[in-house]
Design an enzyme around this catalytic site. Sequence first.
Site: not given
Ligand SMILES: Cc1ncc(C[n+]2csc(CCOP(=O)(O)OP(=O)(O)O)c2C)c(N)n1
Lengths: 201, 575
Positions: B49, B111-112, B161, B479
């Site tokens: 979803e 439920f749910q 529902k 990042m």
């Molecule tokens: C759902 C979620 N969890 C954690 C983060 C924290 N976060 C920001 S950028 C990042 C790394 C993203 O890794 P990737 O998709 O490999 O991109 P890259 O920075 O390597 O290009 C994280 C863990 C986030 N923004 N969103």
Amino acid sequence: MTVAFERANAHEPSERGGERHHILTVLVENKAGVLARVAGLFSRRGFNIFSLAVAPTDDERFSRITIVVDVASAPLEQIVQQLDKLVNVVAITELAPADAVQRELLLATVEAEPDARSQVIQLVGVFGGEVLDVGPDRLTVMLAGPPDTLDSFERLLDTYAAVEIQRTGLVALPRLDPGPPGARRRHEPARLGRIGDPRSG
Amino acid sequence: MQLTGAQALIKSLEMQGVDVMFGLPGGAILPVYDPILGSSIRHILVRHEQGAGHMAEGYAMVTGRPGVAMVTSGPGATNIVTPLSNAYMDSTPLVVVSGQVSTAAIGTDAFQECDITGVTMGITKHNWLVTRAADIPRVVAEAFHVATTGRPGPVLVDVPKDVSTSTMEWYWPEPEDLDLPGYHPATAPDAQDVAAALTLMGQAERPVLYVGGGVLKSRGAESLRALAERTGFPVVTTLMARGAFPDSHPQCLGMPGMHGNYTAVTAMQRADLLVALGARFDDRVTGRVDAFAPGARVVHVDIDPAELHKVRRADVAIAGDCRIVLDALLDAMDGQSAGQGSDRLAPWWDRIHEWQARFPLYYESADQPPIKPQMVVEELRDRADPGTIVVAGVGQHQMWASQFWRFEDPYTWVNSGGAGTMGFAVPAAIGAKVGRPDRSVWAVDGDGCFQMTAQELVTAAAERIPVKVAILNNAYLGMVRQWQEMFYGERYSEVYLSPDLPDYVKWAEAMGCVGLRAESPEEVGPAIDKANAVDDRPVVVDFRTDAFEKVYPMVPAGAPNDAIVVHPAHERLAR
Ligand SMILES: Cc1ncc(C[n+]2csc(CCOP(=O)(O)OP(=O)(O)O)c2C)c(N)n1
Ligand SMILES: [Mg+2]
């Protein structure tokens, strides 16, 4: 839609006279969950509330919430604008405490052994309160008044060992002679129940 | 005509002009899935979803029409909480319909059962729990009205529902039948405020038009261009506004903010006037707020009055729709002499050109593996069909996509700005392609992001939605790795992912997509051309990129924008 604010700095803690308390009377739709929406907004945006009172109005479609807000926690204008975004909020009136008639109700049960009883009754009389209930060694009394009167009454009652004190939170209406213009602002759409009309400002 | 609540719900969506919806059925929403069989609405069956929500967002961002998603109660509804929050942060119009347990069971831990209106109260513009079938057409009409007017945003309609199975007499509400006594979005500006804004604009010697996503929401790009050219003011476009003003335009300074380019950031810092248009002084743009644009007066235009004075006190605050305000400014200027101020602005433009020459966006190119991630974005850009829509995940790759793509048209950039939701790109790209089947859609994704929502490529393959995904595979949560390198003494904690676990090519193929890989710079162009030639199914390209590459410039979190860190090569030059 916007309210004209005369304050120069949004982060100045209060409207005038350094008061931290400010009163908002908020007309809301009388629907399930509306109080949760208002309370949730205050908590998630970090706006502090001193007191909050909810009651029906003469129109069953609406309820009125009277909120005493802490304008040191956020600029009043930001609180009003965020509240106004809640779809169920119909109108907001702001009242500077100096320009409002305010009342709050206090109920208290106090220890009053027979020898102290007449002193308590006298105190209640001086403040213009009422004795509501009498037990063998306790009294339940009430007082309606402005919050600071209730504060003094509460302090004095404490010398007689108050067992329990309840206050309702205040309700307020604008003074009929509101003083200089700008002291009170009505924040309300021009028409109710209509959609899509482009409203200016 | 007697209809069940379920039939009335689908018919109401049809009345609203919904042509496609994204969702996944379950117990509480089952009655509503039955009339979908006879409906004109195309339903796209997602695999999770969250995918439905982000698809609806991607669809909305490129079409301007509200995205629609439908889920069942409990876990179905909670799975779409992230997209609701994402759409709330980025003001994307979204209508989510959720099933709910029967009214008699509400409050019994059935439920749910999940109190989804309670859960989503703070991340929707408004939500409704429908308690009578007869209310359905009116509530659906209210939901679309609230989602799409004023500052757009997500709404949720929760339908128990028994409400969908009971019957009602069909009607379709007139606008005056909507029961929204407290909802009156601001639109038209005050003429006095417009005049006050013009006065400040006429006096400014170092102005910047600070353009945010609100300009796109109001369909205001043309008016913006007219105002920019009329005034000669430089323009910055925030992460949410890329494409609102052409990057190739000589007045465009590009993106400001934490990873904005030096000129955009510094021009705002030195400005004597910021004209903020549908922008909200987000902390990623301002850096430390009390050190942001210290000498600037501010004209702030926003349709949401609560944004005015929220972060930065405005000298002139205008509550109104950006396009209407831009047009009002242009109208008011018609009374004034044309070409005003071009001489006045010459010294300002001289300084700007000097910054642009000294600090362009930069990376050190390489002709050996590993591939430079910025080079992949440049190659994608140079080989793309005109009008290609770019969709990004969240991380380094998102910033490189925003920096190195050249945005020429509005609604060609889809990303998760305010929430920064990893996993956004794949489903949002699918939604974008559904909304604009005439356009090529490239997702620029990270390896970490891809692993969060890749399963929706199964949806895309099954539904023949030919999106393309470029994974900038640096084997890291890049990042976060960058922050650990720069601010945590190179102590890398829980950021390594591996370049080949999973095998992205095999995974793509298993999901019914074409899988490609490029490991060295000379393979990049050919891989992109191959991907561009596929138009009957999704394509995934695994680009093995340099894990050590960092996004520059960078304003460290919480630092003033003047502390902007430029590429080390520029620093060497400056010394
Ligand atoms: C759902 C979620 N969890 C954690 C983060 C924290 N976060 C920001 S950028 C990042 C790394 C993203 O890794 P990737 O998709 O490999 O991109 P890259 O920075 O390597 O290009 C994280 C863990 C986030 N923004 N969103
Ligand atoms: Mg990565």
